[in-house]
Design an enzyme around this catalytic site. Structure first.
Site, mmCIF file in Angstrom:
data_model
loop_
_atom_site.group_PDB
_atom_site.id
_atom_site.type_symbol
_atom_site.label_atom_id
_atom_site.label_comp_id
_atom_site.label_asym_id
_atom_site.label_seq_id
_atom_site.Cartn_x
_atom_site.Cartn_y
_atom_site.Cartn_z
ATOM 1 C CE LYS A 284 -67.887 11.311 37.106
ATOM 2 N NZ LYS A 284 -67.316 10.109 36.475
ATOM 3 N NE ARG A 358 -72.347 0.552 36.610
ATOM 4 C CZ ARG A 358 -71.100 0.175 36.355
ATOM 5 N NH1 ARG A 358 -70.669 -1.000 36.776
ATOM 6 N NH2 ARG A 358 -70.294 0.961 35.667
#
Length: 500
Positions: A284, A358
Site C-alpha cells: 500500500k 476475501r
C-alpha cells in the site's frame, strides 16, 4: 455511565442540567407542568436574545436557574429538534449528539433528559427506541480511548449519570430501552477499544486472548481459538496463505452463544480480523497506512456483538467467527500470480496480495457450513471501492437472499446504522475468471466492491448469506480519527428484531 428513570415532572428531578427538547419556531412542549408556567416568559426572552430558533441540533444553555422557586435543576439546556412535522430519526440523532456535546462542555456531572413525544410520519418512535438511541449516543459521545496515554486527558468527561424523564405509561418500555442501549453501547465500546489498539499490541494472538477473556464476565459464551496447526488440519489454504509474510501466527476465533432451543439453527457472524494490513507484496502507499490497524474492525464488531448478545441473554443461537492475521511483505509472502487452494477445494489465483480479506473470509464461510446456519453475515473492511461508490455514510450490502438483505436494510434504517444494497449480477462474476485457477481474487478496476462480494458468494451457496462492507464506516479519519463501533448497532438491531 449510570442511567435512571423518573416519572416526576421534569422540574422536580434533581440534576446539574435539565435537557429540554423543543421544536422549531419556539413551540415548547406542552407537558412540562410547573416548569413551563414559571419559566416560559424567561425562556422565550432568552431564546430571542440569543437567536435560539429550535432548529435541529441547536442548543442554548441557561445557566444558572437562580431565583426559580422549587426548581431542582441548576441549569437548563434547550435542544432544538426542528419542525415537528419534519422530524425523523436523523434529526433526533443530530439533536442528541449536540446535546451530549453541550453537556460535556458544561462540565455537568449529571443530567436529566426530557424529550417531547416523537412522531416520525405515521410511526411513533416509542420510549424504548428513543431511550435506546439516546443511551447509544451518550455512550459514543463520552467515549475516550486513553489507554496508551501516560498523561491525563486535558478534557476529562465529567458526566457520569443521566436520568430519563418519562411518563408512567412508558416506564416498562423505557427500562427495556435502557437495557438494550447499554448492551449495544457495551458491544460498541469493546469493538472500538480493540480496533483503536495499534498493530504491535493487537496481534491475532492478542485478539484471540481478549475474546477468550470474555468468558469470565459472560458465562454463556464459549470461546475457542484455533492455532496454525489446527488451521492446516482444516486445509484452510487461502486463509493461511495471507499469514505467510508475517511473524505473527494466524488465529481463528470461534465464539458460541446458545440462548435459543438446542435444535434452532444459529445466525453465524463472520468478521474479518486483519490486525494490520500493509498490502503484502502489493504494498500500500505510505500515506495513512497507520489506519490499516482498523482492518480488523469487522472482527472487533463480531466480538462486540457476541458480548452484547450474551449481556442481553437474547433467546437465540449466535456463532461468531473471526479469522485473524496480518498481511505483510516478506520473502515467504504471497506473490502476485500465486495459486492457493481454499478449504472448499476451489483454487484461487492471487493477482493482488492486497485483496487478502476475501481469502480469510472464504475459508471462514466454508467453515460456517458445519453449523447448518439459518443465516450467515460477514462483516469486513473489504474494499476501498465501496468508499468510492457509497462514501462514508452507509455500509455496502450484498447477498444471495432477498429476505435477509431486506431485514438488514430495515434494521439499519431503524437504528440509523444504514446499509445500501449493491447487485451481485452474473455479469460481474465473469470478471473473476482466471486462466490458471478456478477463480481470481480480483476482478479488475471496475466494480471492485461488487466483484469482492461475487468472490465471497462462490463460498456461500449453501445458506442464506449477506456481506456487509464497512470500509467507509468502521472508522473516522482526520482529526477525529478513531473506530466508530459500526456495525454493532445494525447487527444488534437485526438480532433483537429477530426475537421480538
Amino acid at each position: 455511565m449510570d442511567y435512571h428513570l423518573k416519572t416526576d415532572a421534569p422540574d422536580r428531578v434533581p440534576s446539574d442540567c435539565l435537557v429540554l427538547g423543543c421544536y422549531e419556531e419556539r413551540k415548547w412542549p406542552t407537558t412540562l407542568g410547573a416548569l413551563e408556567e414559571r419559566l416560559a416568559d424567561s425562556i422565550v426572552k432568552l431564546a430571542k436574545r440569543d437567536h435560539f430558533e429550535g432548529k435541529v441540533g441547536e442548543t442554548l444553555l441557561i445557566n444558572p436557574l437562580d431565583g426559580v422557586e422549587g426548581a431542582r435543576c441548576e441549569r437548563l439546556l434547550l435542544l432544538g429538534l426542528g419542525k415537528r412535522e419534519a422530524l425523523d430519526i436523523a434529526k433526533i440523532r443530530k439533536g442528541l449528539v449536540a446535546a451530549v456535546k453541550a453537556l460535556r462542555d458544561s462540565k455537568a456531572k449529571n443530567a436529566a433528559l426530557w424529550l417531547p413525544e416523537l412522531s416520525i410520519g405515521e410511526r411513533v418512535l416509542d420510549a424504548r427506541a428513543t431511550v435506546r438511541l439516546a443511551v447509544e449516543i451518550i455512550e459514543s459521545g463520552t467515549y475516550r480511548f486513553a489507554r496508551l496515554k501516560k498523561e491525563a486527558d486535558d478534557k476529562p468527561v465529567r458526566l457520569g449519570a443521566v436520568t430519563f424523564v418519562i411518563e408512567k405509561a412508558h416506564k416498562a418500555a423505557a427500562e427495556r430501552g435502557v437495557r438494550e442501549g447499554e448492551a449495544i453501547a457495551y458491544g460498541m465500546r469493546l469493538a472500538r477499544d480493540l480496533a483503536n489498539l495499534p498493530g504491535n499490541v493487537c496481534t491475532p494472538t492478542y485478539l484471540g486472548t481478549e475474546a477468550a477473556k470474555l468468558m469470565g464476565d459472560h458465562p454463556a459464551l464459549k470461546v475457542e481459538v484455533l492455532d496454525e496447526t489446527q488451521l492446516e488440519a482444516l486445509r484452510m489454504g487461502a486463509f493461511l496463505s495471507v499469514a505467510k509474510g508475517s511473524r505473527q501466527p494466524p488465529r481463528l476465533i470461534i465464539m458460541e452463544y446458545h440462548g435459543g432451543p438446542a435444535k434452532a439453527k444459529p445466525v453465524v457472524l463472520i468478521g474479518k480480523g486483519l490486525t494490520f494490513d500493509a498490502g503484502g507484496i502489493s504494498l500500500k502507499p505510505a500515506a495513512n497506512m497507520d489506519e490499516m490497524k482498523y482492518d480488523m474492525c469487522g472482527g472487533a464488531s463480531v466480538i462486540g456483538v457476541l458480548a452484547a448478545v450474551e449481556k442481553l441473554q437474547l433467546p437465540l443461537n449466535v456463532i461468531g467467527l473471526v479469522p485473524a492475521s496480518e498481511n505483510l511483505p516478506d520473502g515467504n509472502a504471497n506473490k502476485p500470480g500465486d495459486v492457493v487452494e481454499s478449504m472448499a477445494g476451489l483454487t484461487i489465483e492471487i493477482l493482488n496480495t492486497d485483496a487478502e480479506g476475501r481469502l480469510l473470509l472464504c475459508d471462514a464461510l466454508t467453515y460456517a457450513k458445519r453449523y447448518n446456519p439459518a443465516a450467515v453475515i460477514d462483516i469486513a473492511t473489504l474494499t476501498g471501492a465501496c468508499i468510492v461508490a457509497l462514501g462514508r455514510h452507509p455500509s455496502g450490502l450484498m447477498g444471495n437472499h432477498d429476505a435477509l438483505c431486506e431485514a438488514l436494510l430495515q434494521a439499519g434504517e431503524r437504528c440509523w446504522d444504514r446499509v445500501w444494497r449493491l447487485p451481485l449480477w452474473d455479469e460481474y462474476q465473469e470478471q473473476l475468471k482466471s486462466n490458471f485457477a478456478d477463480l481470481a481474487n480480483i476482478g479488475g478496476p471496475d466494480g471492485g466492491a461488487i466483484t469482492a462480494g461475487c468472490f465471497l458468494s462462490r463460498f456461500a451457496k449453501d445458506f442464506p448469506w449477506a456481506h456487509v462492507d464497512i470500509a467507509g464506516t468502521a472508522w473516522k479519519t482526520g482529526q477525529d480519527k478513531g473506530a466508530t463501533g459500526r456495525p454493532v448497532p445494525l447487527l444488534m438491531q437485526y438480532l433483537i428484531e429477530g426475537v421480538a
